[in-house]
Design an enzyme around this catalytic site. Sequence first.
Site, PDB file in Angstrom:
ATOM      1  N   ASP A 193     116.510  37.316  19.702  1.00  0.00           N
ATOM      2  CA  ASP A 193     116.614  36.790  19.199  1.00  0.00           C
ATOM      3  C   ASP A 193     116.741  35.155  18.385  1.00  0.00           C
ATOM      4  O   ASP A 193     117.347  34.512  19.442  1.00  0.00           O
ATOM      5  CB  ASP A 193     118.077  37.182  17.825  1.00  0.00           C
ATOM      6  CG  ASP A 193     118.087  38.929  17.517  1.00  0.00           C
ATOM      7  OD1 ASP A 193     116.474  39.468  17.341  1.00  0.00           O
ATOM      8  OD2 ASP A 193     118.561  39.404  17.042  1.00  0.00           O
ATOM      9  N   TYR A 240     124.704  42.525  28.100  1.00  0.00           N
ATOM     10  CA  TYR A 240     124.940  40.740  27.325  1.00  0.00           C
ATOM     11  C   TYR A 240     126.249  40.424  27.210  1.00  0.00           C
ATOM     12  O   TYR A 240     127.118  41.448  27.313  1.00  0.00           O
ATOM     13  CB  TYR A 240     124.773  40.867  26.001  1.00  0.00           C
ATOM     14  CG  TYR A 240     123.273  40.728  25.314  1.00  0.00           C
ATOM     15  CD1 TYR A 240     122.635  40.186  24.661  1.00  0.00           C
ATOM     16  CD2 TYR A 240     122.186  41.784  25.817  1.00  0.00           C
ATOM     17  CE1 TYR A 240     121.273  39.721  25.082  1.00  0.00           C
ATOM     18  CE2 TYR A 240     121.214  42.105  25.207  1.00  0.00           C
ATOM     19  CZ  TYR A 240     120.621  41.270  24.821  1.00  0.00           C
ATOM     20  OH  TYR A 240     119.315  41.084  24.598  1.00  0.00           O
TER      21      TYR A 240
END
EC number: 5.4.99.12
Length: 293
Positions: free
Chosen positions: A59, A142
């Site tokens: 994003d 992540y």
Amino acid sequence: MTSTLSQNLRLRLDLGYDGNHFHGWATQPGLRTVQDEVEKCLSVIFRNPVQVTVAGRTDAGVHARHQVVHCDIPRDAWLALPGRSTRASEESLLLRVNSMLARAAGETIPVAPRGYSDVVLHGVQVVPDDFDARFSALWRQYSYRIADSTVDWDPQRRDVLWLTDRLDIAAMNRAAEGLLGEHDFLSYCKPREGASTVRTLYELSFERVGGLIIGRARADAFCHSQVRTLMGTLIEVGRGAREEGWPQLRLAQRCRDGYVVVAPPHPLTLEDVGYPDPSEYESQAVRARRFRG
């Protein structure tokens, strides 16, 4: 489309980027994205339109320490890339792409220091035609960085969430345990039409490293906004705003409603992407493409 041996070959590109000045990974008309910057460089170098396939879209504002893409390029152009130099084609492409990316960053970001680039190509290799950066991947990992004390707020870092609430990471880790495994993560995703929200979460944990809390999430794949929603939900537990059983209750509800807590994007970094042995590229891609209802 799988490349043909006679005309094209497939490249794997490993790169990293600072997401602060990008509107995410994927190309968007009129906006600066990582995909667009990379594809523009490759298209100029190979004198043909080049499209890349990415391991996992990120994003706006999200960073990547290790992202992976693949692309198909003309074999003749690849062999001609070094020109009269003695460099291998891999080294020639690495140098040319990084030079172009640094120049583009300098022209786009007014405050960029000399020689700075917010996208860096770290590795180039020719791979088998059945390698797929997205579907051949086994997992993505992540990290999410948090400073929960003003003592540890560092104005030079742009990849850390600053909080005034001291977090109970033991409670966060206990709450995270109930989310591990294969589940429908609809409550933690922005669903896409026709796409499954079932994922397998291998790791979700928090630890203090120096003055920071590092959250880690590893799964076979992640839905849109899933990691940020997991982090936001568990931060609520850590600051005492929610009970430890709330994240698992939200999972069971399978409902994306007003109780969704999405953490800010700038502390999130794609750390790594895992792949099987090359002999398993095609079979893994077939498994990953199946619809999980």
